[in-house]
Design a protein around this motif. Structure first.
Motif, PDB file in Angstrom:
ATOM      1  N   LEU A 267       0.748  -1.143   0.015  1.00  0.00           N
ATOM      2  CA  LEU A 267      -0.136   0.053  -0.117  1.00  0.00           C
ATOM      3  C   LEU A 267       0.876   1.452   0.186  1.00  0.00           C
ATOM      4  O   LEU A 267       0.561   2.055  -0.616  1.00  0.00           O
ATOM      5  CB  LEU A 267      -0.923  -0.163   1.180  1.00  0.00           C
ATOM      6  N   GLU A 268       1.946   1.344   0.659  1.00  0.00           N
ATOM      7  CA  GLU A 268       2.611   2.423   0.953  1.00  0.00           C
ATOM      8  C   GLU A 268       3.824   2.422  -0.333  1.00  0.00           C
ATOM      9  O   GLU A 268       3.851   3.674  -0.751  1.00  0.00           O
ATOM     10  CB  GLU A 268       3.973   2.317   1.956  1.00  0.00           C
ATOM     11  N   ARG A 269       3.883   1.285  -0.988  1.00  0.00           N
ATOM     12  CA  ARG A 269       4.882   1.426  -2.298  1.00  0.00           C
ATOM     13  C   ARG A 269       4.312   0.459  -3.318  1.00  0.00           C
ATOM     14  O   ARG A 269       4.755  -0.667  -3.508  1.00  0.00           O
ATOM     15  CB  ARG A 269       6.262   0.801  -1.707  1.00  0.00           C
ATOM     16  N   PRO A 270       3.372   0.917  -3.988  1.00  0.00           N
ATOM     17  CA  PRO A 270       2.942   0.140  -5.106  1.00  0.00           C
ATOM     18  C   PRO A 270       3.868  -0.309  -6.241  1.00  0.00           C
ATOM     19  O   PRO A 270       3.582  -1.138  -7.203  1.00  0.00           O
ATOM     20  CB  PRO A 270       1.600   0.973  -5.768  1.00  0.00           C
ATOM     21  N   ASP A 271       4.963   0.554  -6.202  1.00  0.00           N
ATOM     22  CA  ASP A 271       5.969   0.373  -7.331  1.00  0.00           C
ATOM     23  C   ASP A 271       6.553  -1.157  -7.010  1.00  0.00           C
ATOM     24  O   ASP A 271       7.193  -1.909  -7.839  1.00  0.00           O
ATOM     25  CB  ASP A 271       7.161   1.242  -7.127  1.00  0.00           C
ATOM     26  N   LEU A 272       6.305  -1.819  -5.839  1.00  0.00           N
ATOM     27  CA  LEU A 272       6.808  -3.058  -5.548  1.00  0.00           C
ATOM     28  C   LEU A 272       5.805  -4.397  -6.233  1.00  0.00           C
ATOM     29  O   LEU A 272       6.306  -5.552  -5.710  1.00  0.00           O
ATOM     30  CB  LEU A 272       7.079  -3.231  -4.054  1.00  0.00           C
ATOM     31  N   VAL A 273       4.894  -4.075  -6.620  1.00  0.00           N
ATOM     32  CA  VAL A 273       4.119  -4.925  -6.876  1.00  0.00           C
ATOM     33  C   VAL A 273       4.704  -5.936  -7.991  1.00  0.00           C
ATOM     34  O   VAL A 273       4.533  -7.071  -7.772  1.00  0.00           O
ATOM     35  CB  VAL A 273       2.784  -4.167  -7.600  1.00  0.00           C
ATOM     36  N   PRO A 274       5.324  -5.454  -9.103  1.00  0.00           N
ATOM     37  CA  PRO A 274       5.998  -6.614  -9.861  1.00  0.00           C
ATOM     38  C   PRO A 274       6.894  -7.432  -8.980  1.00  0.00           C
ATOM     39  O   PRO A 274       6.739  -8.812  -9.306  1.00  0.00           O
ATOM     40  CB  PRO A 274       6.833  -5.657 -10.827  1.00  0.00           C
ATOM     41  N   ARG A 275       7.740  -7.019  -8.016  1.00  0.00           N
ATOM     42  CA  ARG A 275       8.632  -7.755  -7.285  1.00  0.00           C
ATOM     43  C   ARG A 275       7.666  -8.754  -6.289  1.00  0.00           C
ATOM     44  O   ARG A 275       8.119  -9.983  -6.084  1.00  0.00           O
ATOM     45  CB  ARG A 275       9.503  -6.787  -6.406  1.00  0.00           C
ATOM     46  N   ALA A 276       6.702  -8.106  -5.861  1.00  0.00           N
ATOM     47  CA  ALA A 276       5.795  -9.023  -5.132  1.00  0.00           C
ATOM     48  C   ALA A 276       5.189  -9.983  -5.690  1.00  0.00           C
ATOM     49  O   ALA A 276       5.121 -11.322  -5.155  1.00  0.00           O
ATOM     50  CB  ALA A 276       4.757  -8.018  -4.639  1.00  0.00           C
ATOM     51  N   VAL A 277       4.862  -9.924  -7.046  1.00  0.00           N
ATOM     52  CA  VAL A 277       4.393 -10.897  -7.974  1.00  0.00           C
ATOM     53  C   VAL A 277       5.279 -12.004  -7.900  1.00  0.00           C
ATOM     54  O   VAL A 277       4.941 -13.267  -7.705  1.00  0.00           O
ATOM     55  CB  VAL A 277       3.859 -10.679  -9.241  1.00  0.00           C
ATOM     56  N   GLU A 278       6.640 -11.769  -8.142  1.00  0.00           N
ATOM     57  CA  GLU A 278       7.677 -12.669  -8.286  1.00  0.00           C
ATOM     58  C   GLU A 278       7.808 -13.455  -7.024  1.00  0.00           C
ATOM     59  O   GLU A 278       8.136 -14.718  -7.254  1.00  0.00           O
ATOM     60  CB  GLU A 278       8.921 -12.066  -8.948  1.00  0.00           C
ATOM     61  N   GLU A 279       7.909 -12.712  -5.986  1.00  0.00           N
ATOM     62  CA  GLU A 279       8.119 -13.487  -4.629  1.00  0.00           C
ATOM     63  C   GLU A 279       6.952 -14.317  -4.253  1.00  0.00           C
ATOM     64  O   GLU A 279       7.115 -15.439  -3.796  1.00  0.00           O
ATOM     65  CB  GLU A 279       8.187 -12.487  -3.547  1.00  0.00           C
ATOM     66  N   LEU A 280       5.751 -13.954  -4.702  1.00  0.00           N
ATOM     67  CA  LEU A 280       4.657 -14.788  -4.445  1.00  0.00           C
ATOM     68  C   LEU A 280       4.562 -16.181  -5.218  1.00  0.00           C
ATOM     69  O   LEU A 280       4.164 -17.130  -4.750  1.00  0.00           O
ATOM     70  CB  LEU A 280       3.243 -14.021  -4.357  1.00  0.00           C
ATOM     71  N   VAL A 281       4.915 -15.797  -6.415  1.00  0.00           N
ATOM     72  CA  VAL A 281       5.224 -16.853  -7.455  1.00  0.00           C
ATOM     73  C   VAL A 281       5.907 -18.022  -6.902  1.00  0.00           C
ATOM     74  O   VAL A 281       5.771 -19.257  -6.922  1.00  0.00           O
ATOM     75  CB  VAL A 281       5.404 -16.759  -8.883  1.00  0.00           C
ATOM     76  N   ARG A 282       7.213 -17.557  -6.401  1.00  0.00           N
ATOM     77  CA  ARG A 282       8.177 -18.398  -5.612  1.00  0.00           C
ATOM     78  C   ARG A 282       7.655 -19.110  -4.563  1.00  0.00           C
ATOM     79  O   ARG A 282       7.681 -20.255  -4.176  1.00  0.00           O
ATOM     80  CB  ARG A 282       9.674 -17.435  -5.412  1.00  0.00           C
ATOM     81  N   TRP A 283       6.868 -18.417  -3.676  1.00  0.00           N
ATOM     82  CA  TRP A 283       6.480 -18.906  -2.350  1.00  0.00           C
ATOM     83  C   TRP A 283       5.344 -19.782  -2.203  1.00  0.00           C
ATOM     84  O   TRP A 283       5.308 -20.759  -1.460  1.00  0.00           O
ATOM     85  CB  TRP A 283       6.265 -17.529  -1.202  1.00  0.00           C
ATOM     86  N   VAL A 284       4.197 -19.610  -3.042  1.00  0.00           N
ATOM     87  CA  VAL A 284       3.148 -20.326  -3.072  1.00  0.00           C
ATOM     88  C   VAL A 284       3.271 -21.517  -3.931  1.00  0.00           C
ATOM     89  O   VAL A 284       3.642 -21.350  -5.000  1.00  0.00           O
ATOM     90  CB  VAL A 284       1.885 -19.374  -3.705  1.00  0.00           C
ATOM     91  N   PRO A 285       3.235 -22.567  -3.229  1.00  0.00           N
ATOM     92  CA  PRO A 285       3.167 -24.069  -3.919  1.00  0.00           C
ATOM     93  C   PRO A 285       1.997 -24.121  -4.817  1.00  0.00           C
ATOM     94  O   PRO A 285       0.967 -24.990  -4.149  1.00  0.00           O
ATOM     95  CB  PRO A 285       3.398 -24.861  -2.907  1.00  0.00           C
ATOM     96  N   LEU A 286       1.766 -23.656  -6.119  1.00  0.00           N
ATOM     97  CA  LEU A 286       0.626 -23.869  -6.938  1.00  0.00           C
ATOM     98  C   LEU A 286       0.277 -25.319  -7.123  1.00  0.00           C
ATOM     99  O   LEU A 286      -1.224 -25.782  -6.911  1.00  0.00           O
ATOM    100  CB  LEU A 286       0.887 -23.288  -8.154  1.00  0.00           C
ATOM    101  N   GLY A 287       1.135 -26.395  -7.520  1.00  0.00           N
ATOM    102  CA  GLY A 287       0.713 -27.580  -7.659  1.00  0.00           C
ATOM    103  C   GLY A 287       0.706 -28.408  -6.425  1.00  0.00           C
ATOM    104  O   GLY A 287       1.493 -28.238  -5.255  1.00  0.00           O
ATOM    105  N   VAL A 288      -0.303 -29.027  -6.269  1.00  0.00           N
ATOM    106  CA  VAL A 288      -0.511 -29.964  -5.121  1.00  0.00           C
ATOM    107  C   VAL A 288       0.613 -30.865  -4.810  1.00  0.00           C
ATOM    108  O   VAL A 288       0.866 -31.650  -3.894  1.00  0.00           O
ATOM    109  CB  VAL A 288      -1.833 -30.917  -5.067  1.00  0.00           C
ATOM    110  N   SER A 289       1.033 -31.590  -6.130  1.00  0.00           N
ATOM    111  CA  SER A 289       2.225 -32.402  -6.315  1.00  0.00           C
ATOM    112  C   SER A 289       2.990 -32.175  -7.499  1.00  0.00           C
ATOM    113  O   SER A 289       2.460 -31.245  -8.296  1.00  0.00           O
ATOM    114  CB  SER A 289       1.776 -33.698  -6.076  1.00  0.00           C
ATOM    115  N   SER A 290       4.195 -32.684  -7.851  1.00  0.00           N
ATOM    116  CA  SER A 290       4.925 -32.349  -8.867  1.00  0.00           C
ATOM    117  C   SER A 290       4.032 -33.353  -9.936  1.00  0.00           C
ATOM    118  O   SER A 290       3.471 -34.298  -9.779  1.00  0.00           O
ATOM    119  CB  SER A 290       6.230 -33.026  -8.799  1.00  0.00           C
ATOM    120  N   ALA A 291       4.267 -33.121 -11.056  1.00  0.00           N
ATOM    121  CA  ALA A 291       3.788 -33.584 -12.282  1.00  0.00           C
ATOM    122  C   ALA A 291       4.630 -33.660 -13.448  1.00  0.00           C
ATOM    123  O   ALA A 291       5.831 -33.060 -13.595  1.00  0.00           O
ATOM    124  CB  ALA A 291       2.395 -33.087 -12.802  1.00  0.00           C
ATOM    125  N   PHE A 292       4.335 -34.422 -14.662  1.00  0.00           N
ATOM    126  CA  PHE A 292       4.959 -34.633 -15.871  1.00  0.00           C
ATOM    127  C   PHE A 292       6.347 -34.982 -15.717  1.00  0.00           C
ATOM    128  O   PHE A 292       7.505 -34.108 -15.875  1.00  0.00           O
ATOM    129  CB  PHE A 292       5.158 -33.070 -16.503  1.00  0.00           C
TER     130      PHE A 292
END
Length: 403
Positions: A267-292
């Motif tokens: 909220l204080e630094r909306p310029d950080l949104v792109p960096r936040a998206v990269e960090e959230l993609v790293r941190w959130v385990p989207l797949g329930v398991s590995s695949a392929f």
């Protein structure tokens, strides 16, 4: 080199959890610190190796000595009963994979994605405004997270938005592990292929300015892919093009609500949104398991283990993104993180074709929520969360929010 590290042990039942939590299962951290690779057993197919460390995962995903095309037949490790078949871009190796992907790459450019940013911003801001007008609590999935990528990919690919309910239902056939019975998976998969075949034929007869027409032109100019290959490619883009954003945007909101200092910093630094998206993609385990799974074409050493020719290996992207050898304090969400070489969109030849589209949608979705509903909160307790069941992806079926 350990020739058969853990091979004499009983394979670990896999996946390690049911995906009804945002935290990465603890077993991955244990395996990252253990020598070698792990042996795991999925619900169907033979047991296989599992790579959990960053460098090991990159080898499995990027080294040409590992093959995706070999992953066919009843013994392929998999979470659902359906046997993987041939034909889709995810089942190909170079040079066939390169040939087909090249058609989409020529049409699915970063410039085309960036041209869509302003329109995407207009779409998501309208969706958020409409959600606010309805009043709290509201379902973030229904009102924002799902319609946003469906609208964007529909327009981009040239799929009529009026058909969204059909292709959303049919796409579950490609993402279900146990949600749908096998006969329904087959029925939905055929319906989506028939639908996309008809759309390809329409665009061939009357081209427009959409991605499907651009792929047709790229294909026809050089006769690079068949119609069946183009249909499979369009289906892959359609399914992947909405599922990542539809699932990850609610995941991001849920995580940022728990890590409120990170939300406040944005909220204080909306310029950080792109960096936040990269960090959230790293941190959130989207797949329930590995695949392929990849199959070794020859004997390959990975993580000190000799993987024999013909043996399958899975690479855990989620675990690799928590490797302390690469990421400082890896289990902490830090949107100020600068050095972030995550592989959340994959690695190697099968790196996500739509990664830039997903990034753009997630950035604009997060910006709109921060700007228009700065006091946004999850409206239910942990025991009331409505998690997806029986799907490859980890996330919420619904996510009630208030402000």
């Amino acid at each position: 080199m350990t020739e058969n590290a853990t091979a004499d042990d009983q394979p670990l039942p896999y996946p390690f959890g049911n995906g009804r939590q945002i935290e990465l299962e603890r077993r991955y951290a244990e395996l990252r610190e253990a020598p070698g690779l792990a042996r795991v057993q999925l619900p169907y197919g033979r047991d296989c190796w599992l790579a959990t460390r960053y460098e090991d995962a990159k080898i499995v995903l990027g080294d040409p000595r590992f093959s995706r095309a070999a992953a066919v037949g009843p013994d392929v490790p998999r979470p659902n009963p359906e046997q993987p078949g041939e034909g889709g871009i995810l089942m190909l190796d170079p040079p066939e994979h390169t040939r087909i992907r090249g058609v989409a790459s020529r049409a699915f450019t970063a410039r085309r994605v960036e041209r869509m940013r302003e329109h995407t911003r207009e779409i998501v801001e309208r969706l958020v405004d409409e959600m606010v007008e309805r009043g709290a609590p509201a379902d973030l999935v229904e009102h924002v997270a799902l319609p946003l990528p469906v609208m964007v990919i529909s327009e981009m690919l040239g799929v009529p938005y009026s058909d969204r309910d059909d292709f959303q239902r049919w796409s579950n056939a490609f993402l279900s592990t146990s949600l749908l019975p096998p006969e329904t998976v087959i029925e939905y998969g055929k319906a989506l292929r028939d639908y996309m075949t008809g759309l390809v034929e329409q665009r061939r007869a009357a081209p427009t300015d959409d991605l499907l027409s651009a792929m047709l032109r790229a294909s026809d100019e050089e006769e690079r892919i068949t119609q069946d290959e183009l249909v499979n490619l369009a289906i892959a883009i359609l399914v992947a093009g909405h599922e990542t954003t539809a699932t990850q945007l609610p995941n991001f909101v849920y995580v940022l609500d728990r890590e409120r200092d990170q939300w406040d910093l944005l909220l204080e630094r909306p310029d950080l949104v792109p960096r936040a998206v990269e960090e959230l993609v790293r941190w959130v385990p989207l797949g329930v398991s590995s695949a392929f799974p990849r199959y070794a074409r020859e004997d390959v050493e990975v993580g000190g283990v000799l993987v024999r020719a013909g043996e399958p290996v899975l690479a855990s992207v989620a675990s690799a993104n928590r490797d302390r050898r690469v990421f400082a304090d890896p289990d902490r969400l830090d949107i100020l993180r600068e050095d972030n070489p995550h592989i959340g969109f994959g690695h190697g030849p099968h790196h996500c074709l739509g990664a830039q589209l997903a990034r753009m949608e997630l950035q604009e979705g997060l910006r709109a929520l921060l700007r228009k509903v700065p006091t946004l909160r999850v409206a239910v307790g942990e025991d009331e969360l409505d998690w997806k069941d029986g799907m490859f992806v980890r996330g919420f079926r619904t996510l009630p929010v208030t402000w």
